[in-house]
Enzyme design. Sequence first.
Site, PDB file in Angstrom:
ATOM      1  N   GLU A 133       0.830  -0.738  -0.206  1.00 38.38           N
ATOM      2  CA  GLU A 133      -0.387   0.079   0.033  1.00 38.38           C
ATOM      3  C   GLU A 133       0.972   0.915  -0.027  1.00 38.38           C
ATOM      4  O   GLU A 133       1.911   1.311   0.792  1.00 38.38           O
ATOM      5  CB  GLU A 133      -0.969   0.051   1.564  1.00 38.38           C
ATOM      6  CG  GLU A 133      -2.050   0.823   1.009  1.00 38.38           C
ATOM      7  CD  GLU A 133      -3.048   1.221   2.908  1.00 38.38           C
ATOM      8  OE1 GLU A 133      -3.468   1.998   2.700  1.00 38.38           O
ATOM      9  OE2 GLU A 133      -2.903   0.433   3.157  1.00 38.38           O
ATOM     10  N   GLU A 227     -12.096   2.823   5.865  1.00 35.85           N
ATOM     11  CA  GLU A 227     -11.713   2.673   6.798  1.00 35.85           C
ATOM     12  C   GLU A 227     -11.256   3.558   7.135  1.00 35.85           C
ATOM     13  O   GLU A 227     -10.448   4.486   6.633  1.00 35.85           O
ATOM     14  CB  GLU A 227      -9.511   1.663   6.635  1.00 35.85           C
ATOM     15  CG  GLU A 227      -8.419   1.662   7.342  1.00 35.85           C
ATOM     16  CD  GLU A 227      -6.987   1.373   7.317  1.00 35.85           C
ATOM     17  OE1 GLU A 227      -6.443   1.097   7.978  1.00 35.85           O
ATOM     18  OE2 GLU A 227      -6.768   1.906   5.713  1.00 35.85           O
TER      19      GLU A 227
END
Length: 247
Positions: A133, A227
Amino acid sequence: MREFSANLGFLWTDRPLPDAIRAAKAAGFAAVECHFPYDTPAAETRAALLETGLRMMTLNTRPGGTGDFGLLALKDREAEARAAIDEAFAYALATDTRAVHLMAGKHGDDATYHANLAYACDSAPPGMTLLIEAINRWHVPDYHLNTTAQAVDTLKTLNRPNLKLMFDCYHVGRTEPEVFNDVDTLRPLIGHIQIAAVPDRSAPDHGSVDYVTLLPRLNWPGPIGAEYKPNGPTDASLDWLPRLSAC
């Protein structure tokens, strides 16, 4: 009906992980995901997942020591990084978790990072997706992987079928919103998607990224990770869920 995964690193953090899983089920989430679940025995997590019928989508490798924010790119800490990889795989297997996010860390180097990623790809259980990520430089200064272009280059260099991109719309939206124009090109590289409001990382119902428009373009078949950091109790932050589920 679009499905979402509750990221329990930010949601229902006022309760033990098994109870947070139950709360996600009661709120209408189709799945859950974690940051660092290791303080909860895997058997307890698995029992709550079986009870609720939810799947665990992702979990992270340990972040290392204070300020590390991951280990895989940190020179001279390969043994620690590989122990964290092995631990994450074991927990994922015990809880039937679908993917593991391999955290790079800060002030790393590509040679170390690529070697540890190769180790992870070679030792991953069959069928498990591994994720990297790009984390924006405002959120985590000096993180080794901070642009989507870097992440794509890493994926192409490693060229491993089980290594994919965690496409976090919050991080993209903070510093490189032009990437959204190329999302169709990135689509084959993506292994999981996460959302939050940009720029404040709260519930995804406002801000500079219009998820009502973006999510249909992404055309993602599985649960999308919520998230975000709620401004108050998690249950009071869920007005967005039915609206985005229907888009």
